[in-house]
Design a protein around this motif. Sequence first.
Motif, short mmCIF file in Angstrom:
data_model
loop_
_atom_site.label_atom_id
_atom_site.label_comp_id
_atom_site.label_asym_id
_atom_site.label_seq_id
_atom_site.Cartn_x
_atom_site.Cartn_y
_atom_site.Cartn_z
N ALA A 61 2.26 1.72 -3.41
CA ALA A 61 1.23 2.05 -4.39
C ALA A 61 0.64 3.45 -4.19
O ALA A 61 0.37 4.16 -5.16
CB ALA A 61 0.11 1.02 -4.35
N THR A 62 0.46 3.87 -2.92
CA THR A 62 -0.24 5.13 -2.67
C THR A 62 0.62 6.20 -2.02
O THR A 62 0.19 7.34 -1.91
CB THR A 62 -1.48 4.89 -1.78
OG1 THR A 62 -1.05 4.38 -0.51
CG2 THR A 62 -2.44 3.93 -2.43
N GLY A 63 1.79 5.80 -1.52
CA GLY A 63 2.67 6.77 -0.87
C GLY A 63 2.37 6.89 0.61
O GLY A 63 1.46 6.26 1.14
N PRO A 116 -3.69 -2.29 5.90
CA PRO A 116 -5.06 -2.34 5.37
C PRO A 116 -6.06 -2.81 6.43
O PRO A 116 -5.75 -3.70 7.21
CB PRO A 116 -4.99 -3.35 4.23
CG PRO A 116 -3.55 -3.55 3.95
CD PRO A 116 -2.79 -3.15 5.16
N LEU A 161 0.83 -1.21 0.00
CA LEU A 161 0.00 0.00 0.00
C LEU A 161 0.86 1.26 0.00
O LEU A 161 0.56 2.22 -0.70
CB LEU A 161 -0.90 0.01 1.24
CG LEU A 161 -2.39 -0.15 1.01
CD1 LEU A 161 -3.11 -0.33 2.32
CD2 LEU A 161 -2.97 0.96 0.22
N LEU A 162 1.93 1.24 0.79
CA LEU A 162 2.83 2.39 0.86
C LEU A 162 3.47 2.65 -0.50
O LEU A 162 3.54 3.79 -0.96
CB LEU A 162 3.91 2.14 1.92
CG LEU A 162 4.98 3.23 2.07
CD1 LEU A 162 4.33 4.52 2.60
CD2 LEU A 162 6.07 2.75 3.00
N ARG A 220 0.30 2.55 6.41
CA ARG A 220 -0.88 2.07 7.14
C ARG A 220 -1.15 0.62 6.75
O ARG A 220 -0.91 0.22 5.61
CB ARG A 220 -2.09 2.95 6.89
CG ARG A 220 -2.58 2.99 5.47
CD ARG A 220 -3.66 4.06 5.28
NE ARG A 220 -4.22 4.05 3.95
CZ ARG A 220 -3.60 4.40 2.84
NH1 ARG A 220 -2.33 4.78 2.89
NH2 ARG A 220 -4.20 4.36 1.68
#
Length: 146
Positions: free
Chosen positions: A46-48, A54, A43-44, A52
């Motif tokens: 992919a989204t910056g 999920p 997630l980090l 966090r």
Amino acid sequence: MRGAAEAGAEVAGVVSRGVAGLVDVCVVAVIAVTVQLGAGCVLLIATGPPFRVPEVPGWLSGALGWAFAVCYLGGAWATTGQTVGGRLMGVVVGDRAGRRLGTARALLRAALSVSFPLGLLWVPFSRRRASLQDLLVASGVRYDGR
């Protein structure tokens, strides 16, 4: 396990089985946390920022945890007869004759063990030192003779 049964290996008691089970709970928990942290890393990337983990609904987390624990236990019992905890405590799961459980029986025993862990408390009252899971699946747990 065949060698253990032929050599007259002693049937494992409730303490050895319980400690092995607690070790296996820790193994499953560490793997689950590792997977969650890995998903957070994805997630980090992919989204910056910020990092966090999920959020997974409780029912889904529980169902996935149950399924993973069943696969972990059943797979280990069907292939080697020992989980990480079983290896540490020197216990082997097999059928009553000392052979490996087949995949279906190992998975059924695992599902019963994960769903109803208190079945282990029957061991001190059983003449064969069998848990309720052992009685239902016709399995046995013996020391591996090492």
